[in-house]
Design a protein around this motif. Structure first.
Motif, PDB file in Angstrom:
ATOM      1  N   ALA A 237       2.257   6.181  -7.493  1.00  0.00           N
ATOM      2  CA  ALA A 237       1.338   7.267  -8.027  1.00  0.00           C
ATOM      3  C   ALA A 237       2.067   8.582  -8.124  1.00  0.00           C
ATOM      4  CB  ALA A 237       0.263   7.292  -7.053  1.00  0.00           C
ATOM      5  N   PHE A 238       3.215   8.782  -6.994  1.00  0.00           N
ATOM      6  CA  PHE A 238       3.881   9.726  -7.011  1.00  0.00           C
ATOM      7  C   PHE A 238       5.065   9.802  -7.904  1.00  0.00           C
ATOM      8  CE2 PHE A 238       7.837  11.828  -5.236  1.00  0.00           C
ATOM      9  CZ  PHE A 238       7.159  13.155  -4.957  1.00  0.00           C
ATOM     10  N   THR A 239       5.560   8.917  -8.587  1.00  0.00           N
ATOM     11  CA  THR A 239       6.435   8.905  -9.629  1.00  0.00           C
ATOM     12  C   THR A 239       5.734   9.073 -10.860  1.00  0.00           C
ATOM     13  OG1 THR A 239       6.135   6.565  -9.897  1.00  0.00           O
ATOM     14  CG2 THR A 239       8.129   7.178  -8.616  1.00  0.00           C
ATOM     15  N   ALA A 240       4.413   9.186 -11.027  1.00  0.00           N
ATOM     16  CA  ALA A 240       3.565   9.589 -12.332  1.00  0.00           C
ATOM     17  C   ALA A 240       3.650  11.222 -12.395  1.00  0.00           C
ATOM     18  CB  ALA A 240       2.245   8.950 -12.274  1.00  0.00           C
ATOM     19  N   ILE A 241       3.824  11.699 -11.464  1.00  0.00           N
ATOM     20  CA  ILE A 241       3.653  13.152 -11.311  1.00  0.00           C
ATOM     21  C   ILE A 241       4.834  13.851 -12.397  1.00  0.00           C
ATOM     22  CG2 ILE A 241       3.759  15.432 -10.032  1.00  0.00           C
ATOM     23  CD1 ILE A 241       2.555  13.937  -7.793  1.00  0.00           C
TER      24      ILE A 241
ATOM     25  N   PHE B 165       0.776  -1.356   0.002  1.00  0.00           N
ATOM     26  CA  PHE B 165       0.030  -0.074  -0.125  1.00  0.00           C
ATOM     27  C   PHE B 165       0.837   1.320   0.083  1.00  0.00           C
ATOM     28  CE2 PHE B 165      -3.396  -2.836   1.734  1.00  0.00           C
ATOM     29  CZ  PHE B 165      -4.285  -2.565   0.642  1.00  0.00           C
ATOM     30  N   ILE B 166       1.888   1.336   0.625  1.00  0.00           N
ATOM     31  CA  ILE B 166       2.828   2.354   0.723  1.00  0.00           C
ATOM     32  C   ILE B 166       3.474   2.657  -0.723  1.00  0.00           C
ATOM     33  CG2 ILE B 166       5.108   3.336   1.743  1.00  0.00           C
ATOM     34  CD1 ILE B 166       4.540   1.876   4.290  1.00  0.00           C
TER      35      ILE B 166
ATOM     36  N   LEU C 161       6.211  -2.893  -7.471  1.00  0.00           N
ATOM     37  CA  LEU C 161       4.729  -3.165  -6.967  1.00  0.00           C
ATOM     38  C   LEU C 161       4.003  -4.630  -7.487  1.00  0.00           C
ATOM     39  CD1 LEU C 161       2.212  -1.668  -5.464  1.00  0.00           C
ATOM     40  CD2 LEU C 161       1.546  -1.007  -7.648  1.00  0.00           C
ATOM     41  N   LEU C 162       4.378  -4.886  -8.433  1.00  0.00           N
ATOM     42  CA  LEU C 162       3.882  -6.230  -9.048  1.00  0.00           C
ATOM     43  C   LEU C 162       4.551  -7.221  -8.170  1.00  0.00           C
ATOM     44  CD1 LEU C 162       2.498  -7.994 -11.132  1.00  0.00           C
ATOM     45  CD2 LEU C 162       4.520  -7.862 -12.596  1.00  0.00           C
ATOM     46  N   ALA C 163       5.889  -7.051  -8.005  1.00  0.00           N
ATOM     47  CA  ALA C 163       6.789  -8.197  -7.168  1.00  0.00           C
ATOM     48  C   ALA C 163       6.029  -8.197  -5.749  1.00  0.00           C
ATOM     49  CB  ALA C 163       8.228  -7.580  -7.135  1.00  0.00           C
TER      50      ALA C 163
END
Length: 272
Positions: A160-164, A153-154, A246-248
């Motif tokens: 999402a932050f790296t998408a900015i 979750f973290i 995240l997938l891992a």
């Protein structure tokens, strides 16, 4: 004489069989041992560990360099006073240290999760003689599951932050593309001089920073520089690395939850 010769031949065949049997049993023993070793490998955890290391290598390496390139890009084209980007420079330096810590933490945590996968897989398949799961082992597996859920979750927030920055540079590239089209189709400078990219809107600079934005052909020339393209590619690679990590973590959760559920089932059946 004939009976004696027949008896000697039968004894010879028996001795040959006796000599051949130990080798045959040894081959069967090595084969069974290899099958047991292969069956004890936690393949989902192994794949998740490789994905985790690959994702963290992309995220940490490319993210570190992308942050350094971002500082150069803002300092060169969007800010004139060093005080305007001092906060951003401090944040970049702080986050680079965070990246070092993340790389070390996930390296150790990946090893622990892989070891836990070997333990639970061996306990489930009962491949090593009298080896069985214990109450302590099941509690340890449950602890890893809870910690991995929290990390997932973290890391979803980190993803999402790296998408900015990717979104910011994508908008910047599309704006430059629009400026180039207008420059080719309309001879008037005023048609595209009002198209700007403001770094202050994305929180990179304070609102009193000067100039804080770039417009027209100046912005189009920035998009043609190597600094822009390198920074853009590095952020995309870091974004992909965060997604792979995240997938891992999701693979870890699925494998660990399945193994823990089977261990609880075996414990309920009285297999300790």
């Amino acid at each position: 004489m004939g009976l004696e010769s027949e008896w000697l031949r039968a004894m010879g065949r028996g001795s040959h069989r006796a000599k051949a049997m130990p080798g045959h049993s040894c081959e069967r023993g090595c084969y069974d041992c290899c099958i047991r070793c292969i069956g004890a490998v936690p393949y989902p955890s192994l794949v998740a560990t490789l994905l985790c290391y690959a994702g963290m290598a992309l995220f940490c390496g490319c993210g570190h360099e992308a942050l350094a390139q971002t500082e150069v890009l803002v300092e060169t084209y969007f800010a004139r006073n060093i005080q305007d980007y001092a906060v951003m420079a401090s944040f970049i330096k702080y986050f680079q240290y965070v990246i070092y810590g993340l790389a070390s933490f996930f390296f150790l945590y990946g090893i622990l999760l892989l070891a836990e996968g070997f333990y639970t897989t061996s306990a489930v398949k009962q491949t090593f003689g009298e080896f069985r799961s214990t109450q302590c082992g099941r509690c340890l597996s449950l602890t890893f599951i809870i910690v991995t859920y929290i990390l997932a979750f973290i890391w979803l927030a980190v993803f999402a932050f790296t998408a900015i920055p990717v979104f910011f540079l994508f908008n910047m590239e599309q704006t430059c593309h629009k400026i180039n089209i207008l420059a080719e189709t309309t001879p008037s400078i005023n048609q595209h001089a009002w198209i700007c990219m403001d770094a202050r809107q994305y929180g990179l600079l304070p609102w009193n920073a000067m100039p804080g934005k770039s417009c027209g052909m100046t912005l189009a020339s920035i998009c043609k520089t190597s600094e822009f393209h390198v920074t853009y590619d590095l952020y995309i690679a870091a974004f992909c690395g965060a997604g792979i990590t995240l997938l891992a973590l999701f693979l870890y959760m699925v494998a660990a939850t399945y193994n823990y559920a089977v261990l609880r089932f075996l414990g309920g059946k009285g297999i300790r």
